[in-house]
Design a protein around this motif. Structure first.
Motif, PDB file in Angstrom:
ATOM      1  N   ASN A 138       0.632  -1.120  -0.004  1.00 40.51           N
ATOM      2  CA  ASN A 138       0.094   0.113   0.099  1.00 40.51           C
ATOM      3  C   ASN A 138       0.886   1.339   0.007  1.00 40.51           C
ATOM      4  N   MET A 139       2.180   1.246  -0.233  1.00 39.57           N
ATOM      5  CA  MET A 139       2.767   2.162  -0.285  1.00 39.57           C
ATOM      6  C   MET A 139       2.522   3.347  -1.423  1.00 39.57           C
ATOM      7  N   VAL A 140       2.501   4.647  -0.789  1.00 43.59           N
ATOM      8  CA  VAL A 140       2.057   5.895  -1.802  1.00 43.59           C
ATOM      9  C   VAL A 140       3.260   6.555  -2.440  1.00 43.59           C
ATOM     10  N   PHE A 141       3.048   6.753  -3.674  1.00 43.94           N
ATOM     11  CA  PHE A 141       4.273   7.337  -4.319  1.00 43.94           C
ATOM     12  C   PHE A 141       3.554   8.814  -4.775  1.00 43.94           C
ATOM     13  N   GLY A 142       4.484   9.804  -4.503  1.00 44.72           N
ATOM     14  CA  GLY A 142       4.091  11.035  -5.291  1.00 44.72           C
ATOM     15  C   GLY A 142       3.136  11.798  -4.015  1.00 44.72           C
ATOM     16  N   GLY A 143       3.292  11.323  -2.878  1.00 50.11           N
ATOM     17  CA  GLY A 143       2.417  11.892  -1.583  1.00 50.11           C
ATOM     18  C   GLY A 143       3.278  13.045  -1.349  1.00 50.11           C
ATOM     19  N   ASN A 144       2.930  13.969  -0.468  1.00 56.67           N
ATOM     20  CA  ASN A 144       3.295  14.937   0.456  1.00 56.67           C
ATOM     21  C   ASN A 144       4.233  14.352   1.263  1.00 56.67           C
ATOM     22  N   LEU A 145       5.589  14.830   1.344  1.00 54.21           N
ATOM     23  CA  LEU A 145       6.549  14.332   2.195  1.00 54.21           C
ATOM     24  C   LEU A 145       6.846  15.330   3.372  1.00 54.21           C
ATOM     25  N   TYR A 146       6.273  16.538   3.552  1.00 49.46           N
ATOM     26  CA  TYR A 146       6.243  17.371   4.577  1.00 49.46           C
ATOM     27  C   TYR A 146       5.006  17.179   5.510  1.00 49.46           C
ATOM     28  N   ARG A 147       5.213  16.176   6.255  1.00 48.82           N
ATOM     29  CA  ARG A 147       4.078  15.999   6.918  1.00 48.82           C
ATOM     30  C   ARG A 147       4.424  16.005   8.584  1.00 48.82           C
ATOM     31  N   ASP A 148       2.971  15.809   9.304  1.00 49.79           N
ATOM     32  CA  ASP A 148       3.210  16.263  10.875  1.00 49.79           C
ATOM     33  C   ASP A 148       2.657  14.984  11.482  1.00 49.79           C
ATOM     34  N   ASP A 149       2.774  13.765  10.680  1.00 52.01           N
ATOM     35  CA  ASP A 149       2.310  12.682  11.362  1.00 52.01           C
ATOM     36  C   ASP A 149       3.207  11.272  11.196  1.00 52.01           C
ATOM     37  N   VAL A 150       4.467  11.638  11.084  1.00 56.68           N
ATOM     38  CA  VAL A 150       5.389  10.709  10.779  1.00 56.68           C
ATOM     39  C   VAL A 150       6.352   9.942  12.319  1.00 56.68           C
ATOM     40  N   ASN A 151       5.879   8.619  12.254  1.00 57.74           N
ATOM     41  CA  ASN A 151       6.582   8.003  13.177  1.00 57.74           C
ATOM     42  C   ASN A 151       7.990   7.804  13.136  1.00 57.74           C
ATOM     43  N   LYS A 152       8.560   7.654  12.060  1.00 55.70           N
ATOM     44  CA  LYS A 152       9.961   7.550  11.702  1.00 55.70           C
ATOM     45  C   LYS A 152      10.190   7.530  10.078  1.00 55.70           C
ATOM     46  N   ILE A 153      11.383   7.448   9.726  1.00 52.54           N
ATOM     47  CA  ILE A 153      11.505   7.501   8.413  1.00 52.54           C
ATOM     48  C   ILE A 153      12.876   6.504   8.149  1.00 52.54           C
ATOM     49  N   SER A 154      12.569   5.680   7.158  1.00 54.37           N
ATOM     50  CA  SER A 154      13.700   4.848   6.618  1.00 54.37           C
ATOM     51  C   SER A 154      14.229   5.215   5.237  1.00 54.37           C
ATOM     52  N   PHE A 155      15.517   5.061   5.152  1.00 54.82           N
ATOM     53  CA  PHE A 155      16.142   5.196   3.964  1.00 54.82           C
ATOM     54  C   PHE A 155      17.178   4.521   3.477  1.00 54.82           C
ATOM     55  N   VAL A 156      17.547   4.225   2.278  1.00 53.60           N
ATOM     56  CA  VAL A 156      18.667   3.165   1.621  1.00 53.60           C
ATOM     57  C   VAL A 156      19.729   3.768   1.888  1.00 53.60           C
ATOM     58  N   LEU A 157      20.666   3.034   2.490  1.00 51.63           N
ATOM     59  CA  LEU A 157      22.030   3.382   2.538  1.00 51.63           C
ATOM     60  C   LEU A 157      22.792   3.396   1.444  1.00 51.63           C
ATOM     61  N   ASN A 158      23.514   4.030   0.735  1.00 52.58           N
ATOM     62  CA  ASN A 158      24.607   3.752  -0.164  1.00 52.58           C
ATOM     63  C   ASN A 158      25.969   3.414   0.156  1.00 52.58           C
ATOM     64  N   SER A 159      26.029   3.900   1.825  1.00 51.58           N
ATOM     65  CA  SER A 159      27.140   3.439   2.554  1.00 51.58           C
ATOM     66  C   SER A 159      26.691   3.583   3.965  1.00 51.58           C
ATOM     67  N   TYR A 160      27.726   2.902   4.707  1.00 50.51           N
ATOM     68  CA  TYR A 160      27.643   2.845   5.997  1.00 50.51           C
ATOM     69  C   TYR A 160      27.875   4.280   6.759  1.00 50.51           C
ATOM     70  N   GLN A 161      28.659   5.205   5.893  1.00 49.57           N
ATOM     71  CA  GLN A 161      29.072   6.471   6.298  1.00 49.57           C
ATOM     72  C   GLN A 161      27.626   7.291   6.331  1.00 49.57           C
ATOM     73  N   ASP A 162      26.799   6.860   5.411  1.00 48.93           N
ATOM     74  CA  ASP A 162      25.401   7.700   5.583  1.00 48.93           C
ATOM     75  C   ASP A 162      24.773   7.787   6.869  1.00 48.93           C
ATOM     76  N   TYR A 163      24.819   6.358   7.476  1.00 50.09           N
ATOM     77  CA  TYR A 163      24.206   6.452   8.785  1.00 50.09           C
ATOM     78  C   TYR A 163      25.009   7.169   9.674  1.00 50.09           C
TER      79      TYR A 163
END
Length: 270
Positions: A138-163
């Protein structure tokens, strides 16, 4: 109990034996709660229809007893904007985890596919069957990303340095990783500070008036360790990571080998 990697495998397949175990335990008078990184919107019908007494979501940011929400802490809109802009500047694809839905960045499906297949491979699953849309239907693509109801944000690591850089960039928040141990992690995530699964278990127990001595925790990953340490008995599935098995009181069989059912049986819950 944790969901991904514990109740279901990483192809999101739910063993029938786990369904039987949960339902039988509740028939026997035990309360069963999921304690997951998923937000409310990610608890799909296959899991919800099993029947639970409530949930802890967002790795502890959301606590619900039956239909009563007793705790919910989200990222501020300012923090969300900061994270979204920072990830965009670094060209790191991501998704926002909200109770109202999962909201992906523009190219998350392309960037995330390789990482999610790699994670399936690590866990011994058939990675050819794993896609972003099979894991997050049920993932939404193209939705508003500046929200006030976010529990957490996950992202793809290009390298461990990003973390490592996220730790420096967001000292007031709680950056972490998942999808592999240490510098082999595939994803980073950023959530609110001073919250984990163990602390939210304690909140839930205080609310329902339960004794910690009567609790069992079931998990597979590093993020589940605070929950296993908090509860009287910590159970790891054999398909989980070495870190959690090292701190568990008991290691049951793998998810696909009836691990939940066998553990419930072992401890006399069913």
């Amino acid at each position: 109990m944790d969901v991904d990697g514990t109740l279901v495998n990483y192809e999101t397949v739910l063993p029938e034996s786990a369904v039987v175990a949960v339902r039988k335990a509740r028939e026997n008078g035990h309360k069963v709660y999921i304690c997951t990184g998923r937000s409310e919107s990610e608890v799909y019908d296959d899991v919800r229809s099993i029947g639970f007494d409530g949930m802890i979501g967002g790795n502890g940011t959301y606590v619900k007893d039956n239909d009563e929400v007793i705790f919910h802490k989200v990222l501020s809109k300012e923090d969300t904007r900061h994270i979204v802009d920072w990830l965009g500047e670094r060209k790191l694809e991501f998704y926002l985890e909200c109770n109202s839905g999962l909201f992906a960045s523009e190219k998350f499906e392309d960037a995330g596919t390789k990482a999610i297949k790699e994670y399936s491979k690590i866990l011994g699953q058939d990675s050819d069957k794993t896609t972003i849309r099979s894991v997050f239907p049920n993932m939404v693509f193209g939705g508003n990303l500046y929200r006030d109801d976010v529990n957490k944000i996950s992202f793809v690591l290009n390298s461990y340095q990003d973390y490592l850089d996220s730790v420096k960039e967001f000292p007031n928040l709680n950056p972490g990783t998942w999808g592999g141990e240490g510098d082999k992690a595939l994803f980073g995530d950023i959530g609110v500070n001073d919250i984990d699964k163990g602390k939210s278990v304690e909140l839930l127990l205080n609310h329902i008036g339960a004794d910690i001595a009567d609790t069992f925790a079931f998990g597979d990953a590093k993020v589940d360790i605070p929950m296993l340490k908090k509860c009287a008995v910590g159970v790891a599935v054999a398909s989980g990571c070495d870190e959690i098995k090292a701190v568990a009181d008991y290691v049951t069989d793998a998810v696909d080998e009836d691990g939940i059912y066998n553990a419930f049986k072992h401890f006399g819950l069913i």
